[in-house]
Design a protein around this motif. Structure first.
Motif, PDB file in Angstrom:
ATOM      1  N   LYS A 260     -49.384  77.932   9.385  1.00  0.00           N
ATOM      2  CA  LYS A 260     -50.104  76.896  10.137  1.00  0.00           C
ATOM      3  C   LYS A 260     -51.073  77.528  11.139  1.00  0.00           C
ATOM      4  O   LYS A 260     -52.205  77.078  11.307  1.00  0.00           O
TER       5      LYS A 260
ATOM      6  N   LYS B 117     -54.009  79.052   9.174  1.00  0.00           N
ATOM      7  CA  LYS B 117     -54.883  77.980   8.683  1.00  0.00           C
ATOM      8  C   LYS B 117     -55.759  77.458   9.823  1.00  0.00           C
ATOM      9  O   LYS B 117     -56.941  77.186   9.629  1.00  0.00           O
TER      10      LYS B 117
ATOM     11  N   GLY C 260     -58.575  79.694  10.407  1.00  0.00           N
ATOM     12  CA  GLY C 260     -59.439  79.877   9.252  1.00  0.00           C
ATOM     13  C   GLY C 260     -60.667  78.987   9.227  1.00  0.00           C
ATOM     14  O   GLY C 260     -61.194  78.690   8.162  1.00  0.00           O
TER      15      GLY C 260
END
Length: 90
Positions: A8, A11, A14
């Motif tokens: 998480k 991400k 990202g």
């Protein structure tokens, strides 16, 4: 290692907009209004990115009046750094 939470975090990191927000917050707490001015994005877009950053515990939020104020969660950043370093082959 807590793989789901770690995923998480990565991400959340990202996305270039969220990385830019993190870079801005490294200088200290910022009001959502300041972030809006610096990023030149809409309120709904900022809210979307801040929800992801807060849900991953990379950023903490505190409501003051009608605005949210955001700061980096240094504990999560330090834990993430340790995770990255633990991936190095010894």
């Amino acid at each position: 290692m807590h793989y789901e939470h770690t995923a998480k975090i990565f991400k959340a990191l990202g996305d270039s907009n969220r990385l830019q927000i993190m870079d801005i917050l490294k200088d200290g707490e910022k009001c959502a209004c300041q972030l809006l001015d610096l990023l030149h994005i809409g309120q709904s877009t900022l809210s979307h990115h801040m929800k992801i950053l807060c849900d991953s515990n990379l950023v903490t939020a505190q409501k003051e009046g009608k605005w949210m104020h955001y700061t980096l969660n240094k504990t999560t950043l330090q834990q993430t750094q340790k995770i990255i370093l633990s991936l190095e082959k010894k």
